[in-house]
Write a protein that holds these residues in place. Structure first.
Motif, PDB file in Angstrom:
ATOM      1  N   VAL A 144       0.633  -1.493  -0.052  1.00 17.98           N
ATOM      2  CA  VAL A 144       0.018  -0.043   0.030  1.00 17.98           C
ATOM      3  C   VAL A 144       0.921   1.173   0.189  1.00 17.98           C
ATOM      4  CG1 VAL A 144      -1.571   1.588   1.951  1.00 17.98           C
ATOM      5  CG2 VAL A 144      -1.708  -1.324   0.995  1.00 17.98           C
ATOM      6  N   ASP A 145       1.988   0.989   1.043  1.00 14.52           N
ATOM      7  CA  ASP A 145       2.789   2.654   0.983  1.00 14.52           C
ATOM      8  C   ASP A 145       3.379   2.499  -0.528  1.00 14.52           C
ATOM      9  OD1 ASP A 145       2.312   3.449   3.120  1.00 14.52           O
ATOM     10  OD2 ASP A 145       4.088   2.233   4.160  1.00 14.52           O
ATOM     11  N   ARG A 146       4.442   1.738  -0.901  1.00 10.45           N
ATOM     12  CA  ARG A 146       4.639   1.482  -2.108  1.00 10.45           C
ATOM     13  C   ARG A 146       3.597   2.100  -3.712  1.00 10.45           C
ATOM     14  NH1 ARG A 146       7.156  -3.456  -4.393  1.00 10.45           N
ATOM     15  NH2 ARG A 146       6.942  -2.891  -6.049  1.00 10.45           N
ATOM     16  N   VAL A 150       3.566   6.055  -6.266  1.00  9.19           N
ATOM     17  CA  VAL A 150       3.558   5.644  -7.189  1.00  9.19           C
ATOM     18  C   VAL A 150       1.896   6.637  -7.409  1.00  9.19           C
ATOM     19  CG1 VAL A 150       1.971   4.204  -9.342  1.00  9.19           C
ATOM     20  CG2 VAL A 150       3.974   3.451  -7.432  1.00  9.19           C
ATOM     21  N   LEU A 151       0.847   6.671  -6.617  1.00  8.71           N
ATOM     22  CA  LEU A 151       0.159   7.908  -7.126  1.00  8.71           C
ATOM     23  C   LEU A 151       0.663   9.184  -6.378  1.00  8.71           C
ATOM     24  CD1 LEU A 151      -2.656   5.585  -5.643  1.00  8.71           C
ATOM     25  CD2 LEU A 151      -2.426   6.083  -7.848  1.00  8.71           C
ATOM     26  N   ILE A 152       0.823   9.105  -5.443  1.00  8.84           N
ATOM     27  CA  ILE A 152       1.658  10.828  -5.590  1.00  8.84           C
ATOM     28  C   ILE A 152       2.473  11.136  -6.306  1.00  8.84           C
ATOM     29  CG2 ILE A 152       3.766  11.985  -3.662  1.00  8.84           C
ATOM     30  CD1 ILE A 152       2.528   9.382  -1.244  1.00  8.84           C
ATOM     31  N   ASP A 153       3.825  10.359  -7.041  1.00  9.70           N
ATOM     32  CA  ASP A 153       4.594  10.682  -7.904  1.00  9.70           C
ATOM     33  C   ASP A 153       4.255  10.460  -9.692  1.00  9.70           C
ATOM     34  OD1 ASP A 153       6.598  10.707  -5.885  1.00  9.70           O
ATOM     35  OD2 ASP A 153       7.052   8.777  -6.744  1.00  9.70           O
ATOM     36  N   LYS A 154       3.296   9.522  -9.925  1.00  9.28           N
ATOM     37  CA  LYS A 154       2.608   9.729 -11.009  1.00  9.28           C
ATOM     38  C   LYS A 154       1.350  10.579 -11.098  1.00  9.28           C
ATOM     39  CE  LYS A 154       4.655   6.130 -13.046  1.00  9.28           C
ATOM     40  NZ  LYS A 154       4.227   4.065 -13.772  1.00  9.28           N
ATOM     41  N   HIS A 155       0.312  11.056 -10.575  1.00  4.81           N
ATOM     42  CA  HIS A 155      -0.507  11.829  -9.936  1.00  4.81           C
ATOM     43  C   HIS A 155      -0.937  13.072  -9.799  1.00  4.81           C
ATOM     44  CE1 HIS A 155      -2.250   8.437 -12.770  1.00  4.81           C
ATOM     45  NE2 HIS A 155      -1.200   7.808 -12.277  1.00  4.81           N
ATOM     46  N   SER A 158      -2.539  13.928  -2.723  1.00  2.00           N
ATOM     47  CA  SER A 158      -1.127  14.180  -1.598  1.00  2.00           C
ATOM     48  C   SER A 158      -1.451  12.530  -0.922  1.00  2.00           C
ATOM     49  CB  SER A 158      -2.530  14.651  -0.728  1.00  2.00           C
ATOM     50  OG  SER A 158      -3.829  14.157  -0.225  1.00  2.00           O
ATOM     51  N   GLU A 159      -0.720  12.616  -0.108  1.00  2.33           N
ATOM     52  CA  GLU A 159      -0.639  11.002   0.573  1.00  2.33           C
ATOM     53  C   GLU A 159      -2.135  10.609   0.996  1.00  2.33           C
ATOM     54  OE1 GLU A 159       1.588   8.507   3.951  1.00  2.33           O
ATOM     55  OE2 GLU A 159       1.980  10.475   3.964  1.00  2.33           O
ATOM     56  N   SER A 160      -3.474  11.721   1.499  1.00  5.63           N
ATOM     57  CA  SER A 160      -3.991  10.753   2.117  1.00  5.63           C
ATOM     58  C   SER A 160      -5.171  10.874   1.122  1.00  5.63           C
ATOM     59  CB  SER A 160      -4.709  11.740   2.981  1.00  5.63           C
ATOM     60  OG  SER A 160      -5.248  13.162   2.511  1.00  5.63           O
ATOM     61  N   ASP A 161      -5.033  11.545  -0.134  1.00  6.86           N
ATOM     62  CA  ASP A 161      -6.036  11.064  -1.276  1.00  6.86           C
ATOM     63  C   ASP A 161      -5.503   9.540  -1.818  1.00  6.86           C
ATOM     64  OD1 ASP A 161      -6.956  13.827  -0.741  1.00  6.86           O
ATOM     65  OD2 ASP A 161      -5.775  15.262  -2.556  1.00  6.86           O
ATOM     66  N   ALA A 162      -3.938   9.512  -2.070  1.00  4.60           N
ATOM     67  CA  ALA A 162      -3.652   8.646  -2.510  1.00  4.60           C
ATOM     68  C   ALA A 162      -4.568   7.126  -1.567  1.00  4.60           C
ATOM     69  CB  ALA A 162      -2.275   8.192  -2.146  1.00  4.60           C
ATOM     70  N   PHE A 163      -4.733   7.035   0.127  1.00 11.00           N
ATOM     71  CA  PHE A 163      -4.309   5.869   0.848  1.00 11.00           C
ATOM     72  C   PHE A 163      -5.912   5.736   0.123  1.00 11.00           C
ATOM     73  CE2 PHE A 163      -6.547   4.699   4.420  1.00 11.00           C
ATOM     74  CZ  PHE A 163      -5.058   3.202   5.333  1.00 11.00           C
ATOM     75  N   ILE A 184      -2.755  -1.524  -8.985  1.00 16.15           N
ATOM     76  CA  ILE A 184      -1.484   0.652  -9.111  1.00 16.15           C
ATOM     77  C   ILE A 184       0.057   0.233  -9.667  1.00 16.15           C
ATOM     78  CG2 ILE A 184      -0.966   2.233  -7.795  1.00 16.15           C
ATOM     79  CD1 ILE A 184      -3.889   1.655  -6.387  1.00 16.15           C
ATOM     80  N   ILE A 185       0.883  -0.343  -8.963  1.00 19.05           N
ATOM     81  CA  ILE A 185       2.257  -0.351  -8.800  1.00 19.05           C
ATOM     82  C   ILE A 185       2.481  -1.824  -9.609  1.00 19.05           C
ATOM     83  CG2 ILE A 185       4.149  -1.507  -8.164  1.00 19.05           C
ATOM     84  CD1 ILE A 185       3.075  -1.400  -5.465  1.00 19.05           C
ATOM     85  N   ALA A 186       1.460  -2.696 -10.789  1.00 16.66           N
ATOM     86  CA  ALA A 186       2.158  -2.788 -12.329  1.00 16.66           C
ATOM     87  C   ALA A 186       1.544  -1.529 -13.272  1.00 16.66           C
ATOM     88  CB  ALA A 186       1.562  -4.420 -12.482  1.00 16.66           C
ATOM     89  N   GLY A 187       0.733  -0.800 -12.734  1.00 16.25           N
ATOM     90  CA  GLY A 187       0.655   0.681 -13.579  1.00 16.25           C
ATOM     91  C   GLY A 187      -0.850  -0.442 -14.324  1.00 16.25           C
ATOM     92  N   LYS A 188      -1.581  -0.790 -13.981  1.00 11.10           N
ATOM     93  CA  LYS A 188      -3.010  -1.118 -14.576  1.00 11.10           C
ATOM     94  C   LYS A 188      -4.126  -0.935 -13.765  1.00 11.10           C
ATOM     95  CE  LYS A 188      -1.496  -6.209 -14.798  1.00 11.10           C
ATOM     96  NZ  LYS A 188      -1.452  -8.122 -14.468  1.00 11.10           N
ATOM     97  N   LEU A 189      -4.274  -0.375 -12.741  1.00 13.67           N
ATOM     98  CA  LEU A 189      -5.266   0.584 -12.752  1.00 13.67           C
ATOM     99  C   LEU A 189      -4.397   2.165 -12.014  1.00 13.67           C
ATOM    100  CD1 LEU A 189      -8.128   1.013 -10.720  1.00 13.67           C
ATOM    101  CD2 LEU A 189      -7.174   0.035  -9.295  1.00 13.67           C
ATOM    102  N   HIS A 190      -5.698   2.576 -11.960  1.00 14.51           N
ATOM    103  CA  HIS A 190      -4.454   4.417 -12.247  1.00 14.51           C
ATOM    104  C   HIS A 190      -6.214   5.148 -11.912  1.00 14.51           C
ATOM    105  CE1 HIS A 190      -5.492   4.856 -16.698  1.00 14.51           C
ATOM    106  NE2 HIS A 190      -4.309   3.591 -16.265  1.00 14.51           N
ATOM    107  N   PRO A 191      -6.263   6.333 -10.884  1.00 12.20           N
ATOM    108  CA  PRO A 191      -7.149   6.929 -11.172  1.00 12.20           C
ATOM    109  C   PRO A 191      -7.958   7.941 -12.209  1.00 12.20           C
ATOM    110  CG  PRO A 191      -5.434   8.346  -9.999  1.00 12.20           C
ATOM    111  CD  PRO A 191      -4.764   6.943 -10.345  1.00 12.20           C
TER     112      PRO A 191
END
Length: 191
Positions: A144-146, A150-155, A158-163, A184-191
């Motif tokens: 979940v942290d990784r 990914v969500l913080i860096d690529k999209h 914020s940390e709370s929004d990513a969680f 998400i880590i594999a790039g198969k799911l994103h916002p």
């Protein structure tokens, strides 16, 4: 239901006497043998509640047999020996024995040693299960942290929004957060 015991003692007279004592105390001796290697096979096959091993036996020492049975987490092992030197007691402990009886022992020493070994074994199994569960939780937390990273860096979340995203996706898709994080880590799911 009677507690099932495998008994390994190379001296036949002591083995017979011990068998009788155990049966008088309400235990069921499901197997007895005079060799350490055969004792391991018997424990493997019969899956008793307790194994009682003499330290000195042909084929394989009781210490070696105790180590094998303890490593496999089949049942608790009670060591039986004529030796009370600290070094041998430490070897028995290191082999996984959960109780230790020195010959000649009193019949009144037998039941407490067996019951103590059973209780300690149950505690160890419980702790082992808890450690495994905590390890699994830690792995999920790392995923979940990784995924949050990914969500913080690529999209630019914020940390709370990513969680919150990971949590809401898990709930809406009826999946575990760890599974969503892997996607998400594999790039198969994103916002």
């Amino acid at each position: 239901m009677a507690i099932r015991i495998v008994l390994a003692e190379d001296e036949a007279i002591i083995r017979l006497d011990l068998r009788e004592s155990l049966q008088e105390e309400g235990y069921e001796v499901v197997g007895d043998v005079g060799r350490g290697d055969k004792a391991v096979e018997m424990v493997d096959e019969l899956r008793p509640d307790v194994a009682i091993f003499d330290i000195k036996m042909p084929g394989m020492s009781g210490l070696e047999a105790a180590k094998i049975v303890s490593d496999k987490k089949i049942c608790p092992v009670v060591m039986l020996t004529a030796f009370s030197q600290r070094e041998i007691i430490e070897q028995a402990r290191d082999a996984g024995a959960l109780a230790y009886l020195v010959k000649p022992f009193q019949k009144t020493d037998l039941v407490p040693a067996i019951e103590l070994a059973i209780a300690r074994f149950a505690e160890l199994k419980s702790l082992s299960g808890e450690v495994a569960a905590l390890g699994a939780q830690l792995e999920i937390r790392k995923l979940v942290d990784r995924a949050k990273g990914v969500l913080i860096d690529k999209h630019q979340m914020s940390e709370s929004d990513a969680f919150s995203f990971i949590q809401s996706m898990a709930m809406s898709q009826r999946m575990k957060m760890g599974d969503i994080a892997e996607q998400i880590i594999a790039g198969k799911l994103h916002p």
